[in-house]
Design a protein around this motif. Structure first.
Motif, PDB file in Angstrom:
ATOM      1  N   ASN A  12       5.504  -1.174 -42.416  1.00  0.00           N
ATOM      2  CA  ASN A  12       6.400  -1.717 -43.441  1.00  0.00           C
ATOM      3  C   ASN A  12       7.812  -1.165 -43.363  1.00  0.00           C
ATOM      4  OD1 ASN A  12       4.271  -3.274 -44.670  1.00  0.00           O
ATOM      5  ND2 ASN A  12       3.488  -1.361 -45.505  1.00  0.00           N
ATOM      6  N   LEU A  15      12.131  -1.159 -44.836  1.00  0.00           N
ATOM      7  CA  LEU A  15      12.354  -1.302 -46.274  1.00  0.00           C
ATOM      8  C   LEU A  15      11.550  -0.316 -47.101  1.00  0.00           C
ATOM      9  CD1 LEU A  15      13.553  -2.657 -48.735  1.00  0.00           C
ATOM     10  CD2 LEU A  15      11.783  -4.429 -48.562  1.00  0.00           C
ATOM     11  N   GLU A  16      10.221  -0.281 -46.914  1.00  0.00           N
ATOM     12  CA  GLU A  16       9.392   0.588 -47.737  1.00  0.00           C
ATOM     13  C   GLU A  16       9.689   2.063 -47.497  1.00  0.00           C
ATOM     14  OE1 GLU A  16       7.193  -0.323 -50.221  1.00  0.00           O
ATOM     15  OE2 GLU A  16       8.140  -2.280 -49.922  1.00  0.00           O
ATOM     16  N   LYS A  19      12.966   2.805 -49.402  1.00  0.00           N
ATOM     17  CA  LYS A  19      12.705   2.840 -50.844  1.00  0.00           C
ATOM     18  C   LYS A  19      11.997   4.135 -51.240  1.00  0.00           C
ATOM     19  CE  LYS A  19      10.820  -0.868 -52.585  1.00  0.00           C
ATOM     20  NZ  LYS A  19       9.961  -2.107 -52.646  1.00  0.00           N
ATOM     21  N   VAL A  44      19.431  -3.657 -44.635  1.00  0.00           N
ATOM     22  CA  VAL A  44      18.230  -3.778 -45.468  1.00  0.00           C
ATOM     23  C   VAL A  44      18.489  -3.212 -46.860  1.00  0.00           C
ATOM     24  CG1 VAL A  44      15.873  -2.923 -45.775  1.00  0.00           C
ATOM     25  CG2 VAL A  44      16.591  -3.830 -43.561  1.00  0.00           C
ATOM     26  N   ALA A  45      19.178  -2.076 -46.909  1.00  0.00           N
ATOM     27  CA  ALA A  45      19.493  -1.457 -48.201  1.00  0.00           C
ATOM     28  C   ALA A  45      20.368  -2.389 -49.042  1.00  0.00           C
ATOM     29  CB  ALA A  45      20.183  -0.117 -47.988  1.00  0.00           C
ATOM     30  N   GLU A  47      20.676  -5.667 -48.820  1.00  0.00           N
ATOM     31  CA  GLU A  47      19.922  -6.870 -49.205  1.00  0.00           C
ATOM     32  C   GLU A  47      18.983  -6.610 -50.379  1.00  0.00           C
ATOM     33  OE1 GLU A  47      17.898  -8.000 -45.684  1.00  0.00           O
ATOM     34  OE2 GLU A  47      19.710  -8.673 -44.642  1.00  0.00           O
ATOM     35  N   ASN A  48      18.566  -5.361 -50.551  1.00  0.00           N
ATOM     36  CA  ASN A  48      17.600  -5.029 -51.596  1.00  0.00           C
ATOM     37  C   ASN A  48      18.202  -4.152 -52.700  1.00  0.00           C
ATOM     38  OD1 ASN A  48      14.708  -5.953 -50.573  1.00  0.00           O
ATOM     39  ND2 ASN A  48      15.856  -5.242 -48.784  1.00  0.00           N
ATOM     40  N   ASN A  49      19.539  -4.113 -52.744  1.00  0.00           N
ATOM     41  CA  ASN A  49      20.257  -3.370 -53.791  1.00  0.00           C
ATOM     42  C   ASN A  49      19.832  -1.905 -53.873  1.00  0.00           C
ATOM     43  OD1 ASN A  49      21.738  -5.693 -54.758  1.00  0.00           O
ATOM     44  ND2 ASN A  49      19.828  -6.388 -55.714  1.00  0.00           N
ATOM     45  N   ILE A  50      19.687  -1.287 -52.710  1.00  0.00           N
ATOM     46  CA  ILE A  50      19.322   0.129 -52.648  1.00  0.00           C
ATOM     47  C   ILE A  50      20.574   0.951 -52.407  1.00  0.00           C
ATOM     48  CG2 ILE A  50      17.996   1.876 -51.399  1.00  0.00           C
ATOM     49  CD1 ILE A  50      16.023  -0.355 -50.622  1.00  0.00           C
TER      50      ILE A  50
END
Length: 334
Positions: A12, A15-16, A19, A44-45, A47-50
């Protein structure tokens, strides 16, 4: 404390992994260094608001795949993989520990060949902490060393006992030798000779323990060669998964069972949590000079967060220093 995390290890990733690392940074107040393709990590960060504020990224454009031969981890062509980069960094003291959910063989080989073994340690060992009927137990070796000598098993026992005491808080952990019977004469030459050594080792050795007794609190540390350990590990995971599916099937069979399930929903969630490897997070590679932890290949954010938590506990409780000291004392006794 700086913990280096392989951002591209596991099914994963990234992303995982990202996170979980950010969650651990915020909750456990540790500094995170991510190794991997920097552009992909940032993309990736975003795109996922990290929020990656305060996180260091060390560019490593390649990935050591699950299909590669792990023993090749130190070859030049793999130097720019996220795993090799992280291992070399922790070996050089650029971080306090390394966590990866990537290729198990490569991580084990890298721990021994790049990070190096503690002086006097013959083999490093994968040492997952797993649930049993009364808490947790450690199983080592669970996969690195298919074949071992008796003195290596004695070192596994010593290291496992120290970890379960220092990190898991078990007073005087019970150490058992995985075998086909409890009698002293049972097993192959490996187990018979290891038994003799373990009796003379300053640990709480309780003798042989059969595989069926390991999940029912038969010991706190189960010691074996990597071939045996991996078979126990995979069987344990498979049986736990199958039983949970069967239980779920019972409680979703009809209206009556669904009503019964609603009445004990809290207890069922606690049961599921008790056998969930994500709760423990990571398995230490015991015996190397710096902390190296292996997270499950299917790790999600929760797994990585918990892996970083136990890694922090490992560093805080000076496990490597304790192993080094105990090994020195053992040699003095000999």
């Amino acid at each position: 404390m700086k913990i280096i995390v392989d951002a591209f290890g596991g099914d994963n990733a990234p992303l995982e992994i990202i996170k979980g690392a950010i969650d651990a940074k915020n909750e456990y107040q540790v500094d995170i260094i991510l190794t991997g393709d920097e552009a992909k990590i940032r993309s990736v960060a975003a795109e996922n608001n990290i929020d990656l504020s305060g996180v260091e990224i060390v560019h490593a454009p390649d990935v050591f795949s699950q299909n590669e031969d792990g023993t090749k981890i130190r070859e030049k062509k793999y130097a720019e993989t996220s795993m090799a980069k992280g291992l070399r960094m922790v070996a050089a003291g650029e971080g306090d520990a390394f966590v990866s959910a990537g290729n198990s063989g490569a991580l084990g080989a890298g721990a021994a060949l790049l990070v190096k073994r503690i002086k006097g340690i013959k083999r490093v060992a994968f040492a997952p902490v797993m649930p049993n009927s009364n808490g947790y137990f450690m199983l080592l070796d669970s996969g690195i060393n298919k074949e071992c000598r008796p003195d290596a098993l004695r070192q596994f026992a010593l290291m496992g006992s120290i970890y379960m005491n220092k990190v898991m808080g078990i007073e005087n952990p019970r150490v058992g030798l995985a075998n086909i019977g409890t009698e002293e004469h049972k097993g192959r030459e490996l187990e018979q000779e290891a038994y003799k050594l373990l009796k003379e080792t300053p640990i709480n050795f309780i003798g042989n323990v059969e595989a069926r007794d390991i999940p029912t609190d038969g010991c706190d540390v189960a010691v074996c060669d990597g071939y045996t350990g991996n078979m126990i590990l995979k069987t344990f995971e498979g049986v736990a998964s199958a039983l949970l599916k069967k239980v779920k099937g019972v409680f979703t069979k009809n209206l009556k069972t669904k009503l019964a399930a609603a009445l004990i929903l809290k207890e069922m969630k606690e049961l599921k949590k008790s056998v969930d490897y994500n709760e423990v997070g990571g398995a230490p590679v015991l015996g190397c000079q710096k902390p190296v932890f292996k997270a499950h290949g299917t790790a999600n954010a929760k797994t990585i967060k918990n892996a970083i938590r136990v890694t922090k506990d490992y560093v805080d409780n000076h496990v490597i220093e304790s192993i080094t000291q105990s090994l020195s004392e053992l040699k003095e006794v000999e």
